[in-house]
Structures are given as structure tokens and as C-alpha cells.
Design an enzyme around this catalytic site. Structure first.
Site, mmCIF file in Angstrom:
data_model
loop_
_atom_site.group_PDB
_atom_site.id
_atom_site.type_symbol
_atom_site.label_atom_id
_atom_site.label_comp_id
_atom_site.label_asym_id
_atom_site.label_seq_id
_atom_site.Cartn_x
_atom_site.Cartn_y
_atom_site.Cartn_z
ATOM 1 N N SER A 113 0.828 -1.211 0.000
ATOM 2 C CA SER A 113 0.000 0.000 0.000
ATOM 3 C C SER A 113 0.862 1.261 0.000
ATOM 4 O O SER A 113 2.006 1.247 0.452
ATOM 5 C CB SER A 113 -0.905 0.039 1.231
ATOM 6 O OG SER A 113 -1.724 -1.095 1.291
HETATM 7 N N1 SAH Z 1 -0.765 -4.752 4.137
HETATM 8 C C1 SAH Z 1 -0.104 -5.082 2.896
HETATM 9 C C2 SAH Z 1 -0.951 -4.672 1.722
HETATM 10 C C3 SAH Z 1 -1.053 -5.801 0.776
HETATM 11 S S1 SAH Z 1 -2.296 -5.653 -0.469
HETATM 12 C C4 SAH Z 1 1.280 -4.505 2.850
HETATM 13 O O1 SAH Z 1 1.665 -3.751 3.750
HETATM 14 O O2 SAH Z 1 2.023 -4.824 1.910
HETATM 15 C C5 SAH Z 1 -3.625 -6.592 0.265
HETATM 16 C C6 SAH Z 1 -3.335 -8.041 0.526
HETATM 17 O O3 SAH Z 1 -4.580 -8.629 0.973
HETATM 18 C C7 SAH Z 1 -2.898 -8.867 -0.685
HETATM 19 O O4 SAH Z 1 -1.672 -9.479 -0.400
HETATM 20 C C8 SAH Z 1 -4.030 -9.908 -0.839
HETATM 21 O O5 SAH Z 1 -3.557 -11.175 -1.270
HETATM 22 C C9 SAH Z 1 -4.583 -9.979 0.571
HETATM 23 N N2 SAH Z 1 -5.946 -10.501 0.693
HETATM 24 C C10 SAH Z 1 -7.031 -10.276 -0.095
HETATM 25 N N3 SAH Z 1 -8.106 -10.930 0.385
HETATM 26 C C11 SAH Z 1 -7.709 -11.569 1.521
HETATM 27 C C12 SAH Z 1 -8.360 -12.402 2.486
HETATM 28 N N4 SAH Z 1 -9.657 -12.735 2.400
HETATM 29 N N5 SAH Z 1 -7.638 -12.862 3.527
HETATM 30 C C13 SAH Z 1 -6.313 -12.564 3.654
HETATM 31 N N6 SAH Z 1 -5.638 -11.789 2.774
HETATM 32 C C14 SAH Z 1 -6.327 -11.294 1.729
#
Ligand code: SAH
Length: 223
Positions: A69
Site C-alpha cells: 500500500s
Molecule cells: N498490508 C499489505 C498490503 C497488501 S495488499 C502490505 O503492507 O504490503 C492486500 C493483501 O490482501 C494482498 O496481499 C491480498 O492477497 C490480501 N488478501 C485479499 N483478500 C484476503 C483475504 N480474504 N484474507 C487474507 N488476505 C487477503
């Protein structure tokens, strides 16, 4: 000759300070959040080919078509949770592990769920290497993580179609759920605060518009 790694680290440290100033100018006020941003090396959570862009205030691609993000987004979501050292915090969407590192750096007890195995493995490796010890799990985070509930803060780092009911139920009294809700194009940031033990004792606040990758799961979007 100067050690090129030490020189790089100095450059990254400087850029991190500039990024923190940018976050302040965009309205981030929580000192604990800002101090954590100054400490966590964001360049180690992305592909080395992108490390020169690590301290731009922008989202960047990671594996599995996901993103780390934008720093402002991570800062805003963290600030909205009003994290105190020792608070139990649940993150949905570990992704790169960066947000989890920020929360660990703030002294929270961090739990984080990621649905992609590859990202779960990668993030665990880098977090451990840096000495952060969140409790991680690979699975569907839309249903929360009841084994460790209740939480003082829950942060969803992917865009949800609705507020996942299970996450509300896993909040402690006084705890806050920060979740972007909307369609696949854009989402409104919601903060749900649990006011008491009662079934419906929640306060709902809305903040500005963001754009996240989709939250996929039982209480999210279908695949
Ligand atoms: N907090 C992360 C942002 C990653 S983007 C960072 O600091 O890099 C959001 C993430 O949510 C992705 O990796 C995606 O695979 C995950 N995601 C989406 N749906 C999800 C779910 N139901 N349970 C767990 N992770 C999920």
C-alpha cells in the site's frame, strides 16, 4: 573506498525522513506512527529492482498481482486505529509484511492473515530477518482469527464489498475496525468502534476515498 551498502543505507535513511515530513504535511499527526515510519526499511519489503522508489508516497507492485500500500494509506489506517503499545492488533492482508512491521515497531502484538501462500512465506522471512515477530497465518481473513480475539484494532488492507460481520464481532470493547468498503474501483475508509458488549453497540465513521486491491473471501468478493 566507501562501503556501497552503507552508502545506500544512508541514502535510504535520508529518504525515509523526507517521506515522514511528507506524511506530516498530508495530515498524519500520531507520533508513534511517524516514529515507526522513520524506523522501518520499506525498501526491504519490495523487489530490489524497485528499491529506488521505496520512499515515494506510492503503492508498488509485489508478487501475485498484489501491491504494497501507499505509505500515506498505511499511515492513515494505522492512525485511525489509535494503537497503544501492547494492543492486540489483527491485520487482514499481510501482503509484503510492511504494515505488520509498522505495527510491531509501535509495540503492538500483531496477528496477520494472508490468503496467498507465496506472500505469507515471503513476508514471514523478511519480518523475521528484521527481528519482528508477528503471528502469521495463511488463510481467508474475512472471517477474522477467532483463536486470538478480541482485538483492540483490526485493519483490513484490501477493499471489501461490505463490512465483514465476523471482524466486527472480534473487536474488544473500545476496539476499532478500519476497513475500506466500496466497489472494485474505489472505497470509502470506515472506522467501526465497539462501544460496549451489546450486539449492536457500534459507532460508524466514514473517512476519505482510497483504492485497494480486492478483499477476496467468504465475507469479501468471490474469486
Ligand atoms: N498490508 C499489505 C498490503 C497488501 S495488499 C502490505 O503492507 O504490503 C492486500 C493483501 O490482501 C494482498 O496481499 C491480498 O492477497 C490480501 N488478501 C485479499 N483478500 C484476503 C483475504 N480474504 N484474507 C487474507 N488476505 C487477503
Amino acid at each position: 573506498m566507501q562501503d556501497p551498502n552503507a552508502q545506500n543505507e544512508r541514502i535510504f535513511n535520508k529518504r525515509r525522513k523526507v517521506l515522514v515530513e511528507e506524511l506530516v504535511s498530508r495530515g498524519i499527526r500520531d507520533d508513534r506512527v511517524l516514529t515507526a515510519f522513520e524506523a522501518v526499511p520499506r525498501h526491504l519489503f519490495i523487489d530490489t529492482a524497485l528499491s529506488h522508489r521505496a520512499y515515494e508516497d506510492t503503492a508498488l507492485p509485489i508478487e501475485m498481482g498484489q501491491t504494497i500500500s501507499q505509505p500515506f494509506t498505511v499511515a492513515k489506517q494505522t492512525e485511525l486505529m489509535e494503537v497503544e503499545p501492547g494492543d492486540k492488533i489483527l491485520e487482514i492482508g499481510t501482503g509484503s509484511g510492511y504494515q505488520a512491521a509498522i505495527l510491531c515497531e509501535m509495540g503492538a502484538k500483531v496477528f496477520s492473515v494472508e490468503r496467498h501462500h507465496q506472500l505469507y512465506d515471503r513476508s514471514r522471512e523478511i519480518l523475521n530477518k528484521l527481528g519482528y515477530r508477528p503471528t502469521l497465518k495463511c488463510g481467508d481473513g474475512t472471517v477474522g482469527w477467532s483463536a486470538y480475539a478480541p482485538y483492540m484494532g483490526i485493519v483490513v488492507t484490501a477493499g471489501a464489498p461490505v463490512i465483514p460481520e465476523s471482524l466486527k464481532r472480534q473487536l474488544d470493547v473500545g476496539g476499532r475496525l478500519v476497513v475500506p468498503v466500496g466497489d472494485e474501483e474505489k472505497q470509502v475508509m470506515y472506522r467501526i468502534t465497539r462501544k460496549g458488549e451489546g450486539e449492536d453497540d457500534f459507532e460508524e465513521e466514514k473517512f476519505s476515498i482510497f483504492k485497494f486491491v480486492p478483499l477476496i473471501g467468504r465475507q469479501g468478493w468471490s474469486k
